[in-house]
Design a protein around this motif. Structure first.
Motif, mmCIF file in Angstrom:
data_model
loop_
_atom_site.group_PDB
_atom_site.id
_atom_site.type_symbol
_atom_site.label_atom_id
_atom_site.label_comp_id
_atom_site.label_asym_id
_atom_site.label_seq_id
_atom_site.Cartn_x
_atom_site.Cartn_y
_atom_site.Cartn_z
ATOM 1 N N PHE A 44 -6.221 -2.137 -8.392
ATOM 2 C CA PHE A 44 -7.257 -1.971 -7.373
ATOM 3 C C PHE A 44 -6.689 -1.305 -6.124
ATOM 4 C CE2 PHE A 44 -9.298 -3.533 -3.501
ATOM 5 C CZ PHE A 44 -10.583 -3.016 -3.675
ATOM 6 N N LEU A 45 -5.533 -1.763 -5.664
ATOM 7 C CA LEU A 45 -4.957 -1.195 -4.444
ATOM 8 C C LEU A 45 -4.448 0.226 -4.681
ATOM 9 C CD1 LEU A 45 -3.140 -4.287 -2.927
ATOM 10 C CD2 LEU A 45 -5.304 -3.254 -2.216
ATOM 11 N N THR A 83 -4.747 -6.658 -9.244
ATOM 12 C CA THR A 83 -4.621 -6.370 -7.810
ATOM 13 C C THR A 83 -3.897 -5.055 -7.588
ATOM 14 O OG1 THR A 83 -4.554 -8.743 -7.319
ATOM 15 C CG2 THR A 83 -3.738 -7.242 -5.614
ATOM 16 N N ILE A 86 -8.328 -1.627 6.031
ATOM 17 C CA ILE A 86 -8.102 -2.622 4.997
ATOM 18 C C ILE A 86 -7.427 -3.818 5.652
ATOM 19 C CG2 ILE A 86 -5.857 -1.620 4.344
ATOM 20 C CD1 ILE A 86 -6.494 -2.365 1.434
ATOM 21 N N LEU A 92 0.822 -1.207 0.000
ATOM 22 C CA LEU A 92 0.000 0.000 0.000
ATOM 23 C C LEU A 92 0.856 1.257 0.000
ATOM 24 C CD1 LEU A 92 -2.683 -1.151 2.581
ATOM 25 C CD2 LEU A 92 -2.983 -0.965 0.104
ATOM 26 N N SER A 121 -15.927 3.810 0.909
ATOM 27 C CA SER A 121 -15.893 3.239 -0.432
ATOM 28 C C SER A 121 -14.664 3.793 -1.154
ATOM 29 C CB SER A 121 -17.166 3.600 -1.194
ATOM 30 O OG SER A 121 -17.165 3.057 -2.485
ATOM 31 N N PRO A 122 -13.879 2.946 -1.799
ATOM 32 C CA PRO A 122 -14.101 1.512 -2.016
ATOM 33 C C PRO A 122 -13.787 0.687 -0.776
ATOM 34 C CG PRO A 122 -11.998 2.149 -2.942
ATOM 35 C CD PRO A 122 -12.642 3.414 -2.465
ATOM 36 N N GLU A 123 -14.522 -0.428 -0.632
ATOM 37 C CA GLU A 123 -14.174 -1.398 0.387
ATOM 38 C C GLU A 123 -13.068 -2.298 -0.161
ATOM 39 O OE1 GLU A 123 -18.271 -2.126 2.792
ATOM 40 O OE2 GLU A 123 -18.161 -3.009 0.782
ATOM 41 N N ALA A 124 -12.222 -2.802 0.742
ATOM 42 C CA ALA A 124 -11.080 -3.599 0.288
ATOM 43 C C ALA A 124 -10.897 -4.806 1.198
ATOM 44 C CB ALA A 124 -9.811 -2.742 0.275
ATOM 45 N N TYR A 125 -11.386 -5.947 0.728
ATOM 46 C CA TYR A 125 -11.260 -7.210 1.461
ATOM 47 C C TYR A 125 -10.330 -8.103 0.632
ATOM 48 C CZ TYR A 125 -15.658 -5.238 3.191
ATOM 49 O OH TYR A 125 -16.625 -4.402 3.688
ATOM 50 N N ILE A 126 -9.095 -8.218 1.060
ATOM 51 C CA ILE A 126 -8.060 -8.808 0.232
ATOM 52 C C ILE A 126 -7.830 -10.277 0.588
ATOM 53 C CG2 ILE A 126 -5.683 -8.584 -0.563
ATOM 54 C CD1 ILE A 126 -7.577 -6.159 -1.151
ATOM 55 N N TYR A 135 -7.505 2.261 -4.391
ATOM 56 C CA TYR A 135 -7.873 2.408 -2.980
ATOM 57 C C TYR A 135 -7.035 3.502 -2.317
ATOM 58 C CZ TYR A 135 -8.623 1.436 1.949
ATOM 59 O OH TYR A 135 -8.924 1.569 3.283
#
Length: 200
Positions: free
Chosen positions: A167-168, A164, A111, A26, A141-146, A171
């Motif tokens: 997306f991150l 991936t 996260i 991140l 939002s966005p939700e981040a369930y990795i 985020y």
């Protein structure tokens, strides 16, 4: 672009924590104006109200780190469908003594990574309840369930899968924009301040 100091928590104490690996990824993907410092939780004693009259150095250092951050990022596993004990203990330290809640008005992101398919969703739900009580605005939002895949995340935070990574990065871009929005709204002189020149 304004620079912001972001304090981040890693909710696992494990030396092989996948969420520490996620935190490195991140930070690599974050906007350049965000500067990250980990807020350590390992050496905190278990919180007790008995400490409120005379906080130990570990508790004072934790509160100072939170208060010195423009925003907070929580990167955590899920233990038994809830918040890991060490992380919850740190939150309790940071919110006390009563009337000195260090999390108030801090823009916060949550996260987490798991080897399971739900990717810390229940932990994040529980954490949102706690942070709402502590008056910490949250990026919803966005939700981040990795779901953690060791072939995708390298130990130093590189991500080998483009989807991936994108997306991150999205985020973290959204988190950076959220931090700025919250700080703009809570600047001195806005409705709700006791004195226009006071800093909350």
């Amino acid at each position: 672009m304004t620079s912001h100091r972001i304090g981040y928590f890693v909710g696992s104490l494990s030396s092989t924590s996948i969420n520490r690996t996620l935190s490195r990824a991140l930070i690599r993907l974050a906007p350049e104006n965000l500067h990250f410092t980990e807020i350590p939780i390992r050496d905190l004693p278990l919180y007790s109200q008995d400490f409120d009259a005379d906080y130990p150095p570990e508790g004072r250092a934790l509160k100072a780190a939170i208060e010195g951050s423009d925003g907070i990022l929580i990167v955590s596993p899920e233990y038994n469908r809830s918040i890991p004990g060490a992380l919850k203990n740190a939150i309790d330290w940071g919110s006390r003594p009563w009337g000195t809640n260090s999390f108030a008005r801090k823009p916060t992101g949550i996260i987490g990574a798991s080897v399971g398919n739900i990717g810390t969703a229940v932990m994040q739900s529980n954490m949102r309840s706690v942070l709402s009580f502590l008056d910490a605005p949250q990026l919803n939002s966005p939700e981040a369930y990795i779901k953690f895949d060791p072939t995708v995340f390298t130990g130093d935070g590189e991500i080998t899968d483009a989807g991936t990574r994108d997306f991150l990065r999205h985020y973290m871009d959204e988190y950076g924009a959220f931090v700025q929005r919250v700080l703009d709204v809570t600047a001195p002189g806005h409705i709700g301040d006791l004195h226009a020149s006071s800093k909350k």
